[in-house]
Design a protein around this motif. Structure first.
Motif, PDB file in Angstrom:
ATOM      1  N   TRP A 143     -77.590  65.324 -12.927  1.00 16.63           N
ATOM      2  CA  TRP A 143     -76.033  64.570 -13.253  1.00 16.63           C
ATOM      3  C   TRP A 143     -75.321  64.681 -12.118  1.00 16.63           C
ATOM      4  O   TRP A 143     -74.417  63.770 -11.917  1.00 16.63           O
ATOM      5  CB  TRP A 143     -75.568  64.798 -14.727  1.00 16.63           C
ATOM      6  CG  TRP A 143     -76.137  64.315 -15.658  1.00 16.63           C
ATOM      7  CD1 TRP A 143     -77.185  65.191 -16.364  1.00 16.63           C
ATOM      8  CD2 TRP A 143     -76.205  62.984 -16.137  1.00 16.63           C
ATOM      9  NE1 TRP A 143     -77.835  64.034 -17.425  1.00 16.63           N
ATOM     10  CE2 TRP A 143     -77.112  63.041 -17.356  1.00 16.63           C
ATOM     11  CE3 TRP A 143     -75.452  61.770 -15.992  1.00 16.63           C
ATOM     12  CZ2 TRP A 143     -77.562  61.902 -18.057  1.00 16.63           C
ATOM     13  CZ3 TRP A 143     -75.814  60.835 -16.915  1.00 16.63           C
ATOM     14  CH2 TRP A 143     -76.649  60.799 -17.857  1.00 16.63           C
ATOM     15  N   ILE A 164     -84.584  59.963 -18.169  1.00 22.37           N
ATOM     16  CA  ILE A 164     -84.182  59.077 -19.352  1.00 22.37           C
ATOM     17  C   ILE A 164     -84.453  57.740 -18.934  1.00 22.37           C
ATOM     18  O   ILE A 164     -85.109  56.869 -19.500  1.00 22.37           O
ATOM     19  CB  ILE A 164     -82.645  59.421 -19.951  1.00 22.37           C
ATOM     20  CG1 ILE A 164     -82.542  60.709 -20.329  1.00 22.37           C
ATOM     21  CG2 ILE A 164     -82.243  58.307 -20.800  1.00 22.37           C
ATOM     22  CD1 ILE A 164     -81.229  61.053 -20.523  1.00 22.37           C
ATOM     23  N   GLN A 165     -84.112  57.397 -17.548  1.00 23.11           N
ATOM     24  CA  GLN A 165     -84.212  55.817 -17.013  1.00 23.11           C
ATOM     25  C   GLN A 165     -85.713  55.859 -16.944  1.00 23.11           C
ATOM     26  O   GLN A 165     -86.354  54.725 -17.179  1.00 23.11           O
ATOM     27  CB  GLN A 165     -83.638  56.022 -15.618  1.00 23.11           C
ATOM     28  CG  GLN A 165     -82.112  55.452 -15.739  1.00 23.11           C
ATOM     29  CD  GLN A 165     -81.350  56.146 -14.528  1.00 23.11           C
ATOM     30  OE1 GLN A 165     -81.951  56.444 -13.539  1.00 23.11           O
ATOM     31  NE2 GLN A 165     -79.961  56.153 -14.594  1.00 23.11           N
ATOM     32  N   GLU A 166     -86.531  56.690 -16.292  1.00 25.86           N
ATOM     33  CA  GLU A 166     -88.015  56.644 -16.128  1.00 25.86           C
ATOM     34  C   GLU A 166     -88.634  56.303 -17.522  1.00 25.86           C
ATOM     35  O   GLU A 166     -89.499  55.337 -17.813  1.00 25.86           O
ATOM     36  CB  GLU A 166     -88.473  57.813 -15.659  1.00 25.86           C
ATOM     37  CG  GLU A 166     -89.849  57.730 -14.963  1.00 25.86           C
ATOM     38  CD  GLU A 166     -90.954  58.078 -15.880  1.00 25.86           C
ATOM     39  OE1 GLU A 166     -91.934  57.538 -15.647  1.00 25.86           O
ATOM     40  OE2 GLU A 166     -90.606  58.650 -16.973  1.00 25.86           O
ATOM     41  N   ARG A 226     -87.321  55.121 -20.377  1.00 26.83           N
ATOM     42  CA  ARG A 226     -86.839  53.844 -20.832  1.00 26.83           C
ATOM     43  C   ARG A 226     -87.766  52.651 -19.890  1.00 26.83           C
ATOM     44  O   ARG A 226     -87.944  51.596 -20.449  1.00 26.83           O
ATOM     45  CB  ARG A 226     -85.305  53.382 -20.823  1.00 26.83           C
ATOM     46  CG  ARG A 226     -84.616  54.360 -21.645  1.00 26.83           C
ATOM     47  CD  ARG A 226     -83.423  53.975 -21.940  1.00 26.83           C
ATOM     48  NE  ARG A 226     -82.792  54.570 -23.039  1.00 26.83           N
ATOM     49  CZ  ARG A 226     -81.638  55.313 -22.985  1.00 26.83           C
ATOM     50  NH1 ARG A 226     -80.864  55.547 -21.807  1.00 26.83           N
ATOM     51  NH2 ARG A 226     -81.140  55.939 -24.071  1.00 26.83           N
ATOM     52  N   ALA A 227     -87.790  52.898 -18.634  1.00 27.20           N
ATOM     53  CA  ALA A 227     -88.466  51.842 -17.766  1.00 27.20           C
ATOM     54  C   ALA A 227     -89.956  51.491 -18.329  1.00 27.20           C
ATOM     55  O   ALA A 227     -90.434  50.611 -18.006  1.00 27.20           O
ATOM     56  CB  ALA A 227     -88.351  52.345 -16.276  1.00 27.20           C
ATOM     57  N   ARG A 228     -90.386  52.804 -18.859  1.00 28.54           N
ATOM     58  CA  ARG A 228     -91.931  52.605 -19.303  1.00 28.54           C
ATOM     59  C   ARG A 228     -92.053  51.890 -20.667  1.00 28.54           C
ATOM     60  O   ARG A 228     -92.990  51.997 -21.294  1.00 28.54           O
ATOM     61  CB  ARG A 228     -92.442  54.115 -19.458  1.00 28.54           C
ATOM     62  CG  ARG A 228     -92.994  54.603 -18.219  1.00 28.54           C
ATOM     63  CD  ARG A 228     -93.705  55.838 -18.306  1.00 28.54           C
ATOM     64  NE  ARG A 228     -92.836  56.880 -18.993  1.00 28.54           N
ATOM     65  CZ  ARG A 228     -93.100  57.365 -20.162  1.00 28.54           C
ATOM     66  NH1 ARG A 228     -93.970  56.944 -20.885  1.00 28.54           N
ATOM     67  NH2 ARG A 228     -92.179  58.254 -20.510  1.00 28.54           N
ATOM     68  N   LYS A 275     -71.119  64.910 -13.404  1.00 27.91           N
ATOM     69  CA  LYS A 275     -71.210  63.665 -12.949  1.00 27.91           C
ATOM     70  C   LYS A 275     -69.988  63.486 -12.485  1.00 27.91           C
ATOM     71  O   LYS A 275     -69.649  62.523 -11.232  1.00 27.91           O
ATOM     72  CB  LYS A 275     -71.590  62.552 -13.928  1.00 27.91           C
ATOM     73  CG  LYS A 275     -71.828  61.081 -13.427  1.00 27.91           C
ATOM     74  CD  LYS A 275     -72.196  60.521 -14.855  1.00 27.91           C
ATOM     75  CE  LYS A 275     -72.873  59.031 -14.578  1.00 27.91           C
ATOM     76  NZ  LYS A 275     -71.502  58.082 -14.413  1.00 27.91           N
ATOM     77  N   VAL A 314     -86.053  56.304 -26.472  1.00 27.74           N
ATOM     78  CA  VAL A 314     -85.652  57.566 -26.295  1.00 27.74           C
ATOM     79  C   VAL A 314     -84.764  58.413 -27.379  1.00 27.74           C
ATOM     80  O   VAL A 314     -83.740  57.670 -27.813  1.00 27.74           O
ATOM     81  CB  VAL A 314     -84.792  57.622 -25.010  1.00 27.74           C
ATOM     82  CG1 VAL A 314     -84.403  59.136 -24.723  1.00 27.74           C
ATOM     83  CG2 VAL A 314     -85.531  57.275 -23.515  1.00 27.74           C
ATOM     84  N   ASP A 325     -82.387  61.198 -28.042  1.00 32.06           N
ATOM     85  CA  ASP A 325     -81.607  62.056 -27.267  1.00 32.06           C
ATOM     86  C   ASP A 325     -81.267  63.178 -28.447  1.00 32.06           C
ATOM     87  O   ASP A 325     -80.106  63.195 -28.981  1.00 32.06           O
ATOM     88  CB  ASP A 325     -80.581  61.564 -26.501  1.00 32.06           C
ATOM     89  CG  ASP A 325     -79.909  62.445 -25.452  1.00 32.06           C
ATOM     90  OD1 ASP A 325     -80.294  63.625 -25.557  1.00 32.06           O
ATOM     91  OD2 ASP A 325     -79.098  61.911 -24.818  1.00 32.06           O
ATOM     92  N   PRO A 377     -80.644  62.196 -15.549  1.00 34.27           N
ATOM     93  CA  PRO A 377     -80.432  60.770 -15.934  1.00 34.27           C
ATOM     94  C   PRO A 377     -81.920  60.088 -15.359  1.00 34.27           C
ATOM     95  O   PRO A 377     -82.361  59.002 -16.112  1.00 34.27           O
ATOM     96  CB  PRO A 377     -79.123  60.248 -15.019  1.00 34.27           C
ATOM     97  CG  PRO A 377     -79.147  61.071 -14.211  1.00 34.27           C
ATOM     98  CD  PRO A 377     -79.305  62.403 -14.664  1.00 34.27           C
ATOM     99  N   GLU A 378     -82.338  60.373 -14.345  1.00 33.76           N
ATOM    100  CA  GLU A 378     -83.500  59.973 -13.909  1.00 33.76           C
ATOM    101  C   GLU A 378     -84.773  60.177 -14.920  1.00 33.76           C
ATOM    102  O   GLU A 378     -85.516  59.052 -15.200  1.00 33.76           O
ATOM    103  CB  GLU A 378     -83.952  60.636 -12.551  1.00 33.76           C
ATOM    104  CG  GLU A 378     -84.466  62.007 -12.451  1.00 33.76           C
ATOM    105  CD  GLU A 378     -83.385  63.201 -12.775  1.00 33.76           C
ATOM    106  OE1 GLU A 378     -82.488  62.875 -12.853  1.00 33.76           O
ATOM    107  OE2 GLU A 378     -84.078  64.272 -13.151  1.00 33.76           O
TER     108      GLU A 378
END
Ligand code: SF4
Length: 290
Positions: free
Chosen positions: A131, A79-81, A83-85, A105, A89, A91, A76-77
């Motif tokens: 996860w 994908i989050q990274e 999106r944060a930029r 998870k 994404v 998938d 998840p990190e």
């Protein structure tokens, strides 16, 4: 020389799906960045590059380019990274891998330590461990079981492992820690595409003098197919391209079997078959002239 093809081999539906999604994305948006190679096969990666899929181990610094997660999935990190930029994404994680991630998870959140049977350096396993958060570890075949493990364990497998090895691993874990385990959940996350390709390869290996396993040298499921063929006691070679087929191996062989990893395109298998046919004909010609 007779050449027999395995009943079940080559691209699986998960890889076909990921390639279709990436090709569609390039048609709609132009260039995209794939986080790591889409499959462990250099020929496929090159073909996709020509269509606009740029493989990169690191997220692109060009935020305007969409980022594609490959069929192996990602934590998840990652994908989050992306999106944060501000990157879009795409998938393409295989749904069977997504199921494994969800279990990791869910079990970690329920207080279990997630033990993944697989190679910690493999992208799928890294993603699944992501996860599980801090409550996960990966152990592969032959790794010693750690002396200290928490008492509640959830055991899942890298999708491409063989059912026998996974069962043996679970038994090994249980034998070592039966006194300290209070609860152990085993979740079968094996992919049946892989098992059925392995069963077909094993069946064919028992019928032939020599096996060829076609696929990228860094493809885990191709390597497992090779092991399965060798376990039948059949001389077996892993080749990535036709050029790697050595005429010496074919000497004295009457029946040659071929299987291919889940990331190997049909075109590569066909090219390997043509090379074996040609070398076989040359050997027969040389034998006839003697
Ligand atoms: S081998 Fe199975 S888990 Fe892996 S991509 Fe193909 S269908 Fe999905």
């Amino acid at each position: 020389m007779e050449i027999l093809l395995s009943k079940d081999m080559g691209f699986c539906w998960g890889v076909r799906r990921a390639i279709d999604m990436m090709e569609k994305a390039t048609e709609e948006r132009g260039e995209i960045v794939s986080l790591g190679p889409i499959v462990h096969n250099p020929q496929v990666v090159r073909e996709l590059e020509d269509k606009g899929v740029r493989a990169s181990d690191k997220p692109s610094h060009d935020n305007s380019l969409p980022v594609a997660i490959t069929a192996h999935g990602a934590g998840p990190e990652v994908i989050q990274e992306a999106r944060a930029r501000g990157a879009e994404v795409i998938d393409t994680t295989c749904p069977i891998v997504t199921r494994s991630q969800r279990w990791a998870k869910k079990m970690a959140e329920a207080g279990f330590t997630v033990v993944v049977f697989g190679d910690a350096s493999h992208r799928e396993v890294k993603g699944v461990l992501g996860w599980a958060g801090p409550h996960g570890l990966a152990l592969k075949d032959g790794d010693p079981i750690p002396d200290d493990l928490p008492s509640r364990l959830a055991v899942i497998s890298q999708t491409t492992q063989s059912p026998e090895r996974f069962a043996e691993f679970v038994a090994r874990l249980m034998r070592k820690h039966v006194d300290s385990i209070s609860e152990m959940r085993v979740i079968n996350t094996l992919c049946d595409v892989t098992s059925s390709q392995q069963a077909a390869a094993s069946e064919l290996a028992a019928e032939v003098d020599l096996m060829f396993v076609v696929g990228g040298h860094n493809s885990a499921n191709t390597k497992h197919l090779l092991e399965v063929c060798r376990e039948e006691g059949t001389s077996s070679h892993h080749v990535e391209s036709p050029a790697e087929v050595n005429a010496e191996w074919l000497k004295g062989c009457k029946r040659v079997g071929i299987t291919a990893g889940a990331s190997t395109p049909d075109s590569t298998v066909e090219a390997v078959v043509r090379r074996i046919q040609r070398l076989g004909a040359e050997l027969e010609g040389a034998g006839g002239r003697r």
